[in-house]
Write an enzyme that holds these catalytic residues in place. Sequence first.
Site, PDB file in Angstrom:
ATOM      1  N   ARG A 175     -55.159  41.719 -46.654  1.00 22.48           N
ATOM      2  CA  ARG A 175     -55.381  42.802 -47.619  1.00 22.48           C
ATOM      3  C   ARG A 175     -54.200  43.765 -47.605  1.00 22.48           C
ATOM      4  O   ARG A 175     -53.765  44.232 -48.666  1.00 22.48           O
ATOM      5  CB  ARG A 175     -56.683  43.551 -47.301  1.00 22.48           C
ATOM      6  CG  ARG A 175     -57.936  42.741 -47.575  1.00 22.48           C
ATOM      7  CD  ARG A 175     -59.199  43.562 -47.362  1.00 22.48           C
ATOM      8  NE  ARG A 175     -59.403  44.546 -48.424  1.00 22.48           N
ATOM      9  CZ  ARG A 175     -60.347  45.480 -48.397  1.00 22.48           C
ATOM     10  NH1 ARG A 175     -61.173  45.559 -47.363  1.00 22.48           N
ATOM     11  NH2 ARG A 175     -60.471  46.331 -49.391  1.00 22.48           N
ATOM     12  N   CYS A 233     -58.429  52.799 -44.517  1.00 26.97           N
ATOM     13  CA  CYS A 233     -58.945  51.425 -44.603  1.00 26.97           C
ATOM     14  C   CYS A 233     -59.311  51.159 -46.052  1.00 26.97           C
ATOM     15  O   CYS A 233     -58.579  51.546 -46.953  1.00 26.97           O
ATOM     16  CB  CYS A 233     -60.128  51.244 -43.656  1.00 26.97           C
ATOM     17  SG  CYS A 233     -61.467  52.441 -43.934  1.00 26.97           S
TER      18      CYS A 233
END
Length: 278
Positions: A175, A233
Amino acid sequence: MRNFLSVEELTALLAQGAPVRLIDVRWRLDRPDGRADYLAGHIPGAVYVPLDTELSTHGRADEGRHPLPSTATLQEAARRWGVREGDVVVAYDDAKGISAARAWWLLRQAGVDVRVLDGGLGAWTAAGHALTTDDVTTEQGDVVLEEIGADALTIDEAAAFPASGVLLDVRAPERYRGETEPLDPVAGHIPGALNLPTLRHLDADGTILDPDSIRATIAELGVTAGTPVAAYCGSGVTAAHTAMVLAEAGVDAKVFPGSWSQWSNTSGRPVAIGSEPG
């Protein structure tokens, strides 16, 4: 003060009759409502805490998926859990402490003595302790919370942070590199951020590594005593876990609660891809 509590330490506190308030913060991206899991079996006396509604709020997409609740909202929730002045709050989950850390991060800012059960529900059952299936309700608490938010970064502060410190992207490497993005409209990372997945700080059973190991890991990214550190995050949940782990190693870290969900939904924000920060 330690931020983690072992099962042995928790059982000793309970046996002593210490003022402990247990909260069950089970939450996952694929199953955000953990009440059914809670009712299937939880630590005796634990109150279920819905992360989506009591440990965050909801608004526009460009505010992120889990914006901070107001201090008043958090205080009302903590009183519903039965938290009283002087209580030790012990949070746990079944996801290696990721969701319980969100409660730790918020309550710590609010002046509450809060810990996370190391190893979570798995460590409790592995030690041979029983679970119960009742839906625990408690007498209303009286805790008065301090104002929260001082440990949080705004989106502009997060953008500027790499110029003066280390901004950690604690998501999975794929990611970070922009190879996949299952939840948000854009893949990649904040320019200048370094990748340090929070699971690197845990053993296979979900218990935290020793502080020296954590310090060695973050030193690889240039974090030493006095280095300003912040974490983000996907939506500000996992980043709180990194902040908790770093606190255990003696490093204070800010959290960007909007995280990638806010960044990727805000027009005009630059995006970096690949394994390099820039």
